[in-house]
Structure formats: structure tokens, C-alpha cells
Motif scaffolding. Structure first.
Motif, PDB file in Angstrom:
ATOM      1  N   ALA A 288       0.817  -1.213   0.000  1.00  0.00           N
ATOM      2  CA  ALA A 288       0.000   0.000   0.000  1.00  0.00           C
ATOM      3  C   ALA A 288       0.851   1.262   0.000  1.00  0.00           C
ATOM      4  CB  ALA A 288      -0.920  -0.008   1.226  1.00  0.00           C
ATOM      5  N   PHE A 289       2.072   1.163   0.519  1.00  0.00           N
ATOM      6  CA  PHE A 289       2.903   2.341   0.699  1.00  0.00           C
ATOM      7  C   PHE A 289       3.833   2.602  -0.487  1.00  0.00           C
ATOM      8  CE2 PHE A 289       6.674   4.397   2.824  1.00  0.00           C
ATOM      9  CZ  PHE A 289       6.064   5.618   3.019  1.00  0.00           C
ATOM     10  N   HIS A 290       3.869   1.705  -1.494  1.00  0.00           N
ATOM     11  CA  HIS A 290       4.930   1.823  -2.490  1.00  0.00           C
ATOM     12  C   HIS A 290       4.917   3.145  -3.259  1.00  0.00           C
ATOM     13  CE1 HIS A 290       2.239   0.373  -5.831  1.00  0.00           C
ATOM     14  NE2 HIS A 290       2.989   1.227  -6.477  1.00  0.00           N
ATOM     15  N   THR A 291       3.709   3.770  -3.371  1.00  0.00           N
ATOM     16  CA  THR A 291       3.650   5.013  -4.153  1.00  0.00           C
ATOM     17  C   THR A 291       4.423   6.162  -3.500  1.00  0.00           C
ATOM     18  OG1 THR A 291       1.578   5.555  -3.055  1.00  0.00           O
ATOM     19  CG2 THR A 291       1.403   4.536  -5.219  1.00  0.00           C
ATOM     20  N   ARG A 292       4.655   6.068  -2.202  1.00  0.00           N
ATOM     21  CA  ARG A 292       5.357   7.154  -1.520  1.00  0.00           C
ATOM     22  C   ARG A 292       6.699   6.705  -0.958  1.00  0.00           C
ATOM     23  NH1 ARG A 292       1.168   9.408   2.743  1.00  0.00           N
ATOM     24  NH2 ARG A 292       2.297  11.373   2.678  1.00  0.00           N
ATOM     25  N   CYS A 293       7.043   5.441  -1.174  1.00  0.00           N
ATOM     26  CA  CYS A 293       8.228   4.886  -0.533  1.00  0.00           C
ATOM     27  C   CYS A 293       9.468   5.196  -1.367  1.00  0.00           C
ATOM     28  CB  CYS A 293       8.054   3.377  -0.390  1.00  0.00           C
ATOM     29  SG  CYS A 293       9.398   2.577   0.475  1.00  0.00           S
ATOM     30  N   THR A 294      10.505   5.672  -0.693  1.00  0.00           N
ATOM     31  CA  THR A 294      11.724   6.005  -1.437  1.00  0.00           C
ATOM     32  C   THR A 294      12.518   4.750  -1.803  1.00  0.00           C
ATOM     33  OG1 THR A 294      12.709   6.386   0.724  1.00  0.00           O
ATOM     34  CG2 THR A 294      12.103   8.329  -0.557  1.00  0.00           C
ATOM     35  N   LEU A 295      12.211   3.656  -1.119  1.00  0.00           N
ATOM     36  CA  LEU A 295      12.978   2.433  -1.363  1.00  0.00           C
ATOM     37  C   LEU A 295      12.226   1.440  -2.238  1.00  0.00           C
ATOM     38  CD1 LEU A 295      14.071   1.856   2.351  1.00  0.00           C
ATOM     39  CD2 LEU A 295      15.366   3.026   0.565  1.00  0.00           C
ATOM     40  N   ALA A 296      11.081   1.865  -2.805  1.00  0.00           N
ATOM     41  CA  ALA A 296      10.229   0.907  -3.511  1.00  0.00           C
ATOM     42  C   ALA A 296      10.954   0.251  -4.683  1.00  0.00           C
ATOM     43  CB  ALA A 296       8.971   1.616  -3.995  1.00  0.00           C
ATOM     44  N   GLN A 297      10.792  -1.055  -4.791  1.00  0.00           N
ATOM     45  CA  GLN A 297      11.363  -1.844  -5.887  1.00  0.00           C
ATOM     46  C   GLN A 297      10.192  -2.378  -6.731  1.00  0.00           C
ATOM     47  OE1 GLN A 297      14.931  -2.862  -5.718  1.00  0.00           O
ATOM     48  NE2 GLN A 297      14.998  -1.232  -4.176  1.00  0.00           N
ATOM     49  N   GLN A 298      10.543  -3.037  -7.812  1.00  0.00           N
ATOM     50  CA  GLN A 298       9.526  -3.632  -8.681  1.00  0.00           C
ATOM     51  C   GLN A 298       8.612  -4.569  -7.885  1.00  0.00           C
ATOM     52  OE1 GLN A 298       8.995  -2.516 -11.638  1.00  0.00           O
ATOM     53  NE2 GLN A 298       7.206  -3.837 -11.834  1.00  0.00           N
ATOM     54  N   ARG A 299       9.206  -5.341  -6.981  1.00  0.00           N
ATOM     55  CA  ARG A 299       8.476  -6.337  -6.219  1.00  0.00           C
ATOM     56  C   ARG A 299       7.375  -5.695  -5.352  1.00  0.00           C
ATOM     57  NH1 ARG A 299      11.102  -9.807  -1.413  1.00  0.00           N
ATOM     58  NH2 ARG A 299       9.286 -11.120  -0.960  1.00  0.00           N
ATOM     59  N   CYS A 300       7.678  -4.493  -4.844  1.00  0.00           N
ATOM     60  CA  CYS A 300       6.725  -3.809  -3.970  1.00  0.00           C
ATOM     61  C   CYS A 300       5.464  -3.412  -4.730  1.00  0.00           C
ATOM     62  CB  CYS A 300       7.354  -2.559  -3.376  1.00  0.00           C
ATOM     63  SG  CYS A 300       8.880  -2.876  -2.521  1.00  0.00           S
ATOM     64  N   LYS A 301       5.615  -3.173  -6.045  1.00  0.00           N
ATOM     65  CA  LYS A 301       4.467  -2.747  -6.835  1.00  0.00           C
ATOM     66  C   LYS A 301       3.557  -3.910  -7.178  1.00  0.00           C
ATOM     67  CE  LYS A 301       7.154   0.952  -8.791  1.00  0.00           C
ATOM     68  NZ  LYS A 301       8.019   1.334  -9.885  1.00  0.00           N
ATOM     69  N   GLU A 302       4.107  -5.137  -7.113  1.00  0.00           N
ATOM     70  CA  GLU A 302       3.332  -6.289  -7.559  1.00  0.00           C
ATOM     71  C   GLU A 302       2.823  -7.144  -6.416  1.00  0.00           C
ATOM     72  OE1 GLU A 302       6.380  -7.869  -9.897  1.00  0.00           O
ATOM     73  OE2 GLU A 302       6.041  -6.496 -11.584  1.00  0.00           O
ATOM     74  N   GLU A 303       3.637  -7.261  -5.397  1.00  0.00           N
ATOM     75  CA  GLU A 303       3.328  -8.257  -4.378  1.00  0.00           C
ATOM     76  C   GLU A 303       3.129  -7.559  -3.032  1.00  0.00           C
ATOM     77  OE1 GLU A 303       5.807 -11.766  -2.251  1.00  0.00           O
ATOM     78  OE2 GLU A 303       6.449 -11.157  -4.253  1.00  0.00           O
ATOM     79  N   SER A 304       2.023  -7.868  -2.417  1.00  0.00           N
ATOM     80  CA  SER A 304       1.767  -7.264  -1.115  1.00  0.00           C
ATOM     81  C   SER A 304       2.589  -8.004  -0.061  1.00  0.00           C
ATOM     82  CB  SER A 304       0.281  -7.380  -0.815  1.00  0.00           C
ATOM     83  OG  SER A 304       0.017  -6.855   0.435  1.00  0.00           O
ATOM     84  N   PRO A 305       3.383  -7.291   0.730  1.00  0.00           N
ATOM     85  CA  PRO A 305       4.220  -7.985   1.703  1.00  0.00           C
ATOM     86  C   PRO A 305       3.397  -8.574   2.849  1.00  0.00           C
ATOM     87  CG  PRO A 305       4.454  -5.611   1.937  1.00  0.00           C
ATOM     88  CD  PRO A 305       3.574  -5.834   0.760  1.00  0.00           C
ATOM     89  N   LEU A 306       3.871  -9.665   3.418  1.00  0.00           N
ATOM     90  CA  LEU A 306       3.191 -10.276   4.562  1.00  0.00           C
ATOM     91  C   LEU A 306       3.873  -9.801   5.841  1.00  0.00           C
ATOM     92  CD1 LEU A 306       2.822 -13.887   3.176  1.00  0.00           C
ATOM     93  CD2 LEU A 306       1.018 -12.183   3.460  1.00  0.00           C
TER      94      LEU A 306
END
Lengths: 328, 323, 288
Positions: A288-306
Motif C-alpha cells: 500500500a505504501f509503495h507510491t510514496r516509498c523512497t525504497l520501492a522496488q519492482q516487487r513492492c508494486k506487484e506483491e503485497s508484503p506479509l
């Protein structure tokens, strides 16, 4: 430490439906996911701070925990027993209290303070030898003079109205108090009094509190553990001291780094977080946070972390949590 | 040091009430210089909102100016005619409110209103005003400004609204920008962004910015100099750095101590200021803080203290300021 | 209502007294109420006593307001007419207000489906053309005071109910009602102890402002012959008699019109003054 209230895998979906007769009859609904997979536990005599920005779902969480909001999944256990049915929640509400963000608005405007503080006892038909005596006793417990019993809510100052709400919350000798922004609208010099009152009650009565707030500086001093909520997902939980010392989630880090510093020598030079919390109607895929995260990677955009556990009773929901002691 | 752009001199304002005159502001002196960000900080009842309304010349109908003046460009703006006041308000002094909804008409698109805010530039064609509005929205960080010009105020989030309100204020190219609690209604991450924006703006804005708030964090992040107010009086003034690290008035010290953000280590019990604000209708004869002051002396109860110079650009209204 | 009164009464009276129109309204209303209450004592003659020999007498010491086409004393008829006007308007607005209050509370606080049905009913009734509806009911049931009250009540309920519903809806969402629900207060307790005291004050003001409308409606229907039946004195049928005999005695119309205008004005001024006195914004100013 056994949990007084344990919430696991809680999800809440809101139905967006029309208001007219036709919409009611056709029952065409759009579901909006508000909360998902929330795991929270509050131990007896503990203060849990739930931190989140507006739109994070923190009020919905409190409402569902009191049975005021239908949930779509998950279990809730109070004192080791599951709470699911209406009677369970009635029973739960007899052992808990809720303090609203706006204290004056939460007091019935045509009733006097004396009647308002003993109202929970009247509703529950608890025997009361003398209502005025009981009101006086409750008001004294929160440091208010008995003379205040004759006033109407709108005649109280912000701090007094808060105290009246605390007194009313204490009427049934609850074991858990959920407080929504308990210091909103109070001056800093009064804010401390209310928080000290709450921590005092925690110590003397073994009361558990859940404080819902967006004020990080405040929960930092008051709460034993905190839970960080973002767009209906629990980002990080853990003991307050550790979370502040070594925030594992990038969102927690940016929240801490956004807090304005009164010391001009510690001015924030660069901006820790950009953009706004997205709407629940347009929830980003993946984290949910990837749009504002400075560390976001490709994986963050596709897979919701547990959620994953970290040492020291902490959890974090991030693909790339910070585990090194951070300097900030 | 440049000279004062606007100065408040010995200003007193009281409100008529059934119980008597509420002396909301008493003998306030302050000034803002070109290129400076000053902060006015205090808790509820300290007179900061009265001061804010005096700056934009919109005091409440039951308010009375009992002494003093606000000097701007050699004139006392409190004594101008209504039409002149309006001109000052529109062109020279602009205000950002806590609730930006108040600044906009809910039924007009934002673009129309942003063009109207440039009303005083008669020589500029409408198309250019529109271009300036677009550029200004871009400047304050509104994505897709051309599209947002066509939207209505309720369609924006709180943070966006505050940005548009700032853009609107800046379009009037004011010499003085008064920001009354500009971040109080916002979440902490939005607050940080607005602070950042205001800080950036001071480089292109050659006037003064006056920030009125109860939030010490905002002062610390943004202001060069601070005026601390208590019970209608300015009790201490100085550079932010001096005020925070070397407060000379016991109220300032207590206020800073109360702010949880001030404490680095978690504490079990938070400091408070015991007692309450004096009755502004019947003020005590001595210092207004005497009843709550930890270092109160005999004379504090009888004579009200004057402003005492305690260092360069640093003054405090306390008998014990030099101790 | 008792707590409302104790909360506001002092400042309400002060505000009322400071408003000259309100004071005038209160005086007029007071006079009419006294007139209605003590009609048998005040009226110099029996309002029904016919004295054909003395018909169309002008104002004299014997008949202060003259007599009508049957020689009945006009002053007595007007005094008794106040009884009819006030009785019908108080009964009708009271009944309509009570039923409207109940339905409004149910619609505003009850389940949504019930609200939808009730709103549909309110809308259907208010969409009927008022006079047509009144005439239709009277034609079916026959003209009488009971029919008149019934018609007025039916017509006015939707307005009151909608008002109470709107108030209740916004109150039901407010924090203090939510707080009561968290404490597990019963629905009955919420409605009676928390919703009712907060809506009733405003309803009473609206009702007091509607009384002149009902007085006019009663007079209008009686004038048309659909309301109070002839021998009973009503301002409406005195006005009608005056209209018919305008040629013989223009004075009758004035005599029946005056109390009607004064009563309407009095109630309107009083209602407006009450509204201003209870207005929360004004209230704030007084407190500060």
C-alpha cells in the motif's frame, strides 16, 4: 503476558450503497476494503498507541473492536473468549469504554455533568445508593471538583470536558479504554495533565488503554507499544522505545522524520515523504505504501508484503525492512 | 538589518462582554522586517487570534482598539477608510487560514477564483492571469495544474487545499503573508510538506511572513524570530534559537518543557503548567503569570513587569529575566 | 423540555423583552388567549341570540361593534370566534406536531427501509394540492369542526415529520448518540432521553409560527362554507356574512377582519421572536 484483547486477521469492508428506496431494494453494493489482516493485542495494564494519518482506518478499527462496525473477517478475543455475537459485544462493552475525539460533542447537550458521568451505571441498571454521591466520587477520581456536576457540557473548558469523559469511562470499572485522539484540541500545558491522568489510572487500576492518534510525539511518551497503520494495513508493531529507536518500516521512518522539531538547531533539511495517502477507492496494488516509498522496488508494486516477525516482539510488513540500528 | 515592514505599536484590543471588557490584547509591540519569517506563539486565550485579525483589519464587531497602531508604509492601517482597508487586504497583506475551505467559494471553480485574486492588476489580460495562476499552482506543488484549475475546492484533499490557498495568497503578491495555524488541520506528513513549501517560498517572496500558531514545532522549523504571548501580552521576543535554548521568561520555559517533542528520552509523567489563565476581564495587579510561576517573588504580585533587554534582540517581560 | 427551559429561559426572556416586535406579539397573543378563555364573561350578549329588528345596527354603546344581518351582537361573535380560532388551531397544530414528532423520530432513527417508506408517504401527501385535498375530504366526510381539524392535521404532518426526521438524522450520527450506543443504551432511552429533548425546542418554535397559518386556513375554509358550520361563530363565517351583506353594512367585514389580522400578526411576531431567542448563534452571543 496474556492478552486482554486480541484481534487477529481482522478485515473490514464497507458497503457503498445508495440511499434511496430503489437502491435499498435492489441492494446493489460496491465493497470498499478498509482494513485487512489486522493483528493487534493489548495486555492488561498496557497502553497501546495506534498511529495513522487520516484515512488510515484507525477509527474504523476502534469501532469494529467495540462491535459498532460489522467486520468481514478475522477473530476477536476479549479476556480469552471469542467475541462474535451481539451479546458478546454487549458484554465486552460493559468491560470497556470509548472516549471520543471531541469530548463536548460526545456528551448529551441537554444533560448535566452529574447525570452524564453516572449514565453508564443507569443504563446497565447497576445499583447505586446515591447518584449524586457516585458522580462526586467519579469526578474526584479525575481531579474535578464536585461543583462541576451542575454544569452543562458546553460550559466546560476543553480540559474539563476531557476529564468528564474519563470519569464517565471509569464508571463501570472497565478493563480497557479506547481513546480516540485524547489530546486533540488541547493546549500543550493541559495535554500533559490528561495523559498523566491516563498513565496514573493504568498504574493504579491496571487499566489497559488503546490510544488512537496521529501525534507521534505524544504516543512516544505515553504508550508501551505502538502499531503503525497505513491505508488499512498494519505496517509495523512493537515496543514504543524500540520502534522509535530503530524503525523497521520506511513509512515509520518517514513519519518520525516528518515530525516538526521545536529546536531550530534540529531543523529538517530535506523532505522525508512526498505525496499524499491514496484514497481507499484507488488502493495501489502490491504494498500500500509503495507510491510514496523512497525504497520501492519492482516487487513492492506487484506483491503485497506479509507481516514478518522481528526480534523483540516486533512485526513489520515490508519486503525490505531495515534491520540495522539506524542513526536517525 | 533592514527596517520594519510592518510594526505593531502598543496595540490593545478589548471585547465588550456582559461581564465587562475582555482585554484580549494589551500593549503589544512587534515588528516584521523584509525577508523575515516571524512567529507568534501562545496557547488559547493568549491573544494571537485577535492579533491575526487585526493584521488583516477584520476585528470582530464587538472589538475595540483601545490603544496603539499597526504601521504599514507609514500609515496606521487600523485608521484607514473601509475602501482603503480592503485595498491593503487585497494587495499588500494576505492571509492563509487554518481551514482553507474558508478562503474559497464552494460553487466556483478554483481557476476563476485564482484569476479574481489578481483583480488589482488591471493592465494584465485575463489569459495572462490564467497563465500566472497555472504557474503558481505548479510552484506550490499541485500536480497537473491546468486540470486542477477547473476543479472545485471540495474535490481536493486537505493538503492540496492548503497549497491552493497559499497559491491564492501569493498571487496577490503581498508584502506581508499572515499564516494563521497553517498546518493545524493537516496530518504530520502533509504538515512537513507545507512547512517545506513555506520555507522554499521565502526565497522568492521578498516580504515578511508572519506565522501564528500554538505549535512549537512549526516555529522551530520555520521562524527566524519569535514572539511568545501569554494572557494578551507579548511576554518574550527574540531569535528562535535564543528563545528555545535560553528562554528568559518562566512561561516560555514551561511551554517548551510541556511539548512532548522537546523531550528526547521517553518520560513517565509529562510536565504541565499548573493553574489557569487569569480572568481577562479582571486582571491581577502584578504579572499575569504570577499565579502559575515557579519563581514568583513578592514584587511580581504587585507591579507588572516591563520588557527587559536580556541579550541582543532578546527581551522578556519578567522581573527575574536577568537572574 | 424542562432542561431546555432551565438552560435557556432566563436569556430567552431577556432576548424576548429586548425585542419590541416580540413583546407586541406576546401581548397580542396574550389578549387573544384571555379573550378565548373568558369568552362567556367578556361577551356582552349571547353570540347566537337573534334580534332581527336590530339587524345591521352600526356601532353604538349598546352594540360596540354593531350587529349582523340577523341582529346578533358582532362583538360577542368575534370574542367567541377567538375561541373557535384558537381552539382549532391549537388542537390541530398540537396533534399534527405530536404525530409529526413521532413519525419523524422513527424515520430518522429507525431502520433505513422504514425511513424510505415513511418518506415516500410524506412526499405523497405533500404532493397533493392542499386546497383540492381539503375540499375532497370535506366533500366525503361532510363539513364539521372534526373534519376541519382532521384535514389540517393531515396536511401539516409531513412538514413537521420531515423537519424532525432531518434533525434526528443529523443527531443520530453525532458523537453523543454514538457514545450512548457504545454504552449499550436502549433505543427507547436514546430516543426519549437524548433525541427528543434536542429536537422538541425547535419543533415548538415552528409550531408557534404555524398557528397563524392554521387560523387563516380555518377562517378561509369557514368562509368558503367548508369549515365551521354557520350558527357557531368563526371569524371566517363572520367575514363571509359581511361579504354577502357588504352593501347593507360595510362595517361587518372590518369587524371580522381586524381580529384575524391582529391574531395572525401577534402569533407571527411571537414565533419569530422565539426563534431568534432560541437561535444557537444568538444564544452564543448572549453567553459571551
Amino acid at each position: 503476558m496474556t492478552a486482554l484483547y486480541e484481534v487477529s486477521k481482522l478485515s473490514v469492508d464497507l458497503l457503498a450503497s445508495g440511499n434511496g428506496l430503489c437502491a435499498q431494494l435492489i441492494q446493489r453494493h460496491l465493497t470498499i476494503n478498509i482494513l485487512q489482516d489486522i493483528d493487534i493485542s493489548i495486555a492488561a495494564g498496557e497502553i497501546l498507541g495506534v498511529v495513522g494519518e487520516s484515512g488510515s482506518g484507525k477509527t474504523t478499527l476502534a469501532r469494529s473492536m467495540l462491535g459498532l462496525q460489522p467486520v468481514s473477517g478475522g477473530t476477536m478475543c476479549f479476556d480469552g473468549r471469542e467475541v462474535a455475537s451481539r451479546t458478546d459485544f454487549s458484554n465486552l462493552r460493559r468491560n470497556s469504554a470509548f472516549m471520543f475525539q471531541d469530548p463536548v460533542a460526545s456528551l448529551s447537550p441537554r444533560m448535566k455533568v452529574g447525570a452524564l458521568v453516572v449514565e453508564p451505571l443507569v443504563i446497565q441498571r447497576r445499583p447505586m445508593a446515591n447518584a449524586a454521591e457516585k458522580a462526586k466520587e467519579l469526578l474526584e477520581r479525575v481531579g474535578l471538583p464536585a461543583s462541576i456536576a451542575g454544569r452543562f457540557p458546553h460550559e466546560l473548558s476543553g480540559g474539563q470536558a476531557r476529564r468528564v469523559c474519563v470519569a464517565r469511562a471509569l464508571a463501570l470499572n472497565p478493563r480497557l479504554v479506547i481513546a480516540d485522539e485524547p489530546t486533540a484540541g488541547l493546549d500543550v500545558s493541559v495535554q500533559g495533565e490528561i495523559l498523566n491522568l491516563m498513565t496514573g489510572l493504568k498504574k493504579t487500576l491496571g487499566l489497559a488503554f488503546m490510544i488512537i492518534t496521529h501525534n507521534l510525539a505524544m504516543v512516544r511518551h505515553v504508550s508501551d507499544r505502538i502499531a503503525i497503520l497505513y491505508l488499512g494495513r498494519l505496517m509495523e508493531t512493537g515496543p514504543t522505545r524500540e520502534v522509535f529507536a530503530r524503525p523497521a518500516h520506511p513509512y515509520t521512518r518517514s513519519l518520525i522524520a516528518s515530525e516538526p522539531q521545536p529546536d531550530p538547531r534540529k531543523r529538517r533539511v530535506d523532505l522525508a515523504i512526498k505525496g499524499e495517502i491514496p484514497s481507499v477507492l484507488a488502493r495501489p496494488p502490491g504494498c500500500a505504501f509503495h507510491t510514496r516509498c523512497t525504497l520501492a522496488q519492482q516487487r513492492c508494486k506487484e506483491e503485497s508484503p506479509l507481516p514478518q516477525s522481528l526480534p523483540g516482539g516486533r512485526t513489520v510488513r515490508c519486503h525490505f525492512p531495515e534491520q540495522q540500528p539506524s542513526t536517525t | 538589518m533592514s527596517e520594519a515592514l510592518v510594526s505593531v505599536e502598543d496595540l490593545s484590543i478589548s471585547y465588550a462582554s456582559e461581564a465587562g471588557d475582555v482585554q484580549a490584547l494589551r500593549h503589544a509591540n512587534l515588528e516584521a522586517r523584509k525577508g523575515e519569517v516571524i512567529g507568534i506563539v501562545g496557547e488559547s486565550g493568549c491573544g494571537k487570534s485577535t492579533l491575526a485579525s487585526a493584521f488583516i483589519n477584520l476585528v470582530a464587531p464587538n472589538a475595540k482598539v483601545t490603544s496603539g497602531a499597526i504601521r504599514f508604509q507609514g500609515k496606521d492601517i487600523l485608521k484607514l477608510l473601509e475602501s482603503q482597508k480592503r485595498q491593503i487586504r487585497g494587495r499588500h497583506i494576505a492571509m492563509i487560514f487554518q481551514d482553507p475551505m474558508m478562503a474559497f467559494n464552494p460553487v466556483l471553480p478554483l481557476g476563476e477564483q485564482l484569476i479574481d485574486f489578481q483583480e488589482h492588476r488591471h493592465d494584465v489580460p485575463r489569459s495572462e492571469k490564467r497563465a500566472r495562476a497555472t504557474a503558481m499552482l505548479e510552484r506550490v506543488g499541485i500536480p497537473d495544474p491546468a486540470y486542477n484549475l477547473g476543479r472545485f475546492v471540495h474535490e481536493l484533499s486537505g493538503g492540496m487545499r492548503q497549497r491552493v490557498a497559499i497559491a491564492a495568497a501569493l498571487l496577490m503578491t503581498p508584502e506581508i503573508l499572515v499564516a494563521d495555524e497553517p498546518t493545524t488541520a493537516l496530518d504530520v506528513t502533509m504538515e512537513a510538506q507545507i512547512i517545506h513549501l513555506l520555507r522554499e517560498l521565502r526565497s522568492d517572496h521578498d516580504g515578511a511572513i508572519i506565522v501564528i500558531t500554538h505549535h512549537l514545532g512549526l516555529i522551530g522549523e520555520l521562524c527566524d524570530r519569535v514572539y511568545v504571548m501569554y494572557a494578551g501580552e507579548v511576554v518574550e521576543e527574540g531569535r528562535t534559537e535564543d528563545i528555545y535554548h535560553n528562554p528568559r521568561h518562566p512561561y516560555t520555559k514551561a511551554l517548551i518543557d510541556c511539548d512532548p517533542a522537546h523531550l528526547d528520552e521517553p518520560v513517565a509523567f509529562l510536565p504541565t503548567i499548573p493553574g489557569r489563565l487569569p480572568d481577562l476581564v479582571a486582571l491581577p495587579s502584578g504579572c499575569s503569570f504570577a499565579d502559575r510561576c515557579p519563581i514568583v517573588q513578592e514584587r511580581c504580585r504587585t507591579t507588572s513587569p516591563r520588557m527587559i533587554e536580556t541579550g541582543p534582540q532578546h527581551r522578556a517581560r519578567c522581573h527575574e529575566a536577568l537572574r | 423540555m424542562s432542561s431546555v427551559a432551565s438552560l435557556h429561559s432566563r436569556s430567552v426572556w431577556r432576548t424576548l423583552a429586548a425585542d419590541p416586535l416580540g413583546l407586541m406579539g406576546a401581548t397580542l397573543v396574550g389578549l387573544f388567549v384571555l379573550m378565548a378563555l373568558f369568552a362567556p364573561l367578556l361577551a356582552p350578549y349571547d353570540p347566537l341570540k337573534i334580534d332581527v329588528a336590530n339587524k345591521f345596527a352600526g356601532a353604538s354603546l349598546k352594540h360596540l361593534a354593531g350587529t349582523d344581518q340577523l341582529g346578533r351582537d358582532l362583538l360577542s361573535r368575534i370574542i367567541y370566534g377567538a375561541r373557535t380560532a384558537l381552539g382549532i388551531s391549537l388542537l390541530a397544530t398540537g396533534l399534527a406536531g405530536a404525530i409529526g414528532l413521532l413519525l419523524g423520530l422513527i424515520a430518522g432513527y429507525g431502520p433505513r427501509w422504514l425511513d424510505a417508506i415513511l418518506v415516500l408517504c410524506f412526499d405523497s401527501v405533500s404532493s397533493l394540492p392542499m386546497i383540492m385535498f381539503a375540499l375532497a375530504v370535506i366533500t366525503v366526510l361532510g363539513p364539521s369542526v372534526t373534519t376541519l381539524v382532521l384535514v389540517i392535521v393531515l396536511i401539516s404532518i409531513p412538514g413537521y415529520a420531515r423537519f424532525i426526521r432531518a434533525q434526528t438524522l443529523s443527531l443520530a450520527r453525532s458523537d453523543f448518540i454514538m457514545a450512548e450506543r457504545v454504552m449499550d443504551a436502549s433505543h427507547l432511552r436514546i430516543i426519549l432521553r437524548h433525541l427528543l429533548p434536542n429536537v422538541i425546542g425547535q419543533l415548538l418554535i415552528i409550531l408557534s409560527m404555524d398557528i397563524p397559518v392554521v387560523i387563516m386556513l380555518e377562517a378561509g375554509l369557514s368562509y368558503l362554507g367548508f369549515g365551521v358550520r354557520p350558527p357557531t361563530p368563526s371569524w371566517g363565517n363572520i367575514l363571509y356574512d359581511g361579504y354577502v351583506s357588504l352593501r347593507q353594512s360595510p362595517f361587518m367585514v372590518v369587524a371580522a377582519g381586524m381580529p384575524l389580522v391582529l391574531a395572525t400578526l401577534g402569533f407571527t411576531f411571537l414565533g419569530e421572536a422565539l426563534r431568534d431567542a432560541f437561535d444557537p448563534r444568538l444564544q452564543l452571543k448572549v453567553l459571551k
